[in-house]
Structure formats: C-alpha cells, structure tokens
Design a protein around this motif. Structure first.
Motif: not given
Length: 81
Positions: A42-64
């Motif tokens: 994902x390269x859009x900083x304005x991307x809207x996240x909703x509950x359940x989305x999973x964000x992976x950065x630097x090998x770590x995954x977070x669930x919204x």
C-alpha cells in the motif's frame, strides 16, 4: 483522535501506534513501499483502514481494532503473530 465513521487513515494509524513519530516519516515509509495492508503493498497514505485490516511493517503485523463509541477514542490494536 475520534473515530466517526469507524475508519482511520493509514498514516494516522502508524503515528497512533507509535510505529513512526511524525506524519512525514509515515508518508516516507508508506510511499517507500514498506507497508502492506491485508498482504498487499500500500502506497497511499490516505488509505482508509477498517476494523480487521492487517497492517504489516518491518516484519510485524498489527490488526486494526477501532471502538466506534462517541465517548471514547481509538481502543487499541493488537500485534499478531
């Protein structure tokens, strides 16, 4: 930061979670190709996240996980394995 429509922008989420200290750094990280949302780059900083989305950065995954109660701010997000 209040959640009104049960969404949050990707760059705001990165700041909120303490992954980056500033919006400028969030922008660089996102546009630099360092962030995945639900397993896709994902390269859009304005991307809207909703509950359940999973964000992976630097090998770590977070669930919204957002709380849409008018009297509360964002609840939390959990890091998942």
């Amino acid at each position: 930061m209040k959640i009104r429509d049960n969404t949050i922008k990707l760059n705001q989420y990165l700041k909120l979670m303490g992954i980056v200290p500033t919006g400028g750094q969030a922008k660089l990280m996102i546009q630099g190709g360092d962030v995945q949302v639900n397993g896709m780059l994902e390269t859009r900083r304005g991307r809207r996240l909703v509950p359940g989305d999973k964000i992976t950065i630097e090998g770590k995954t977070f669930e919204v996980n957002l709380d849409n109660n008018e009297n509360q701010d964002i609840d939390f997000s959990e890091q998942i394995e």
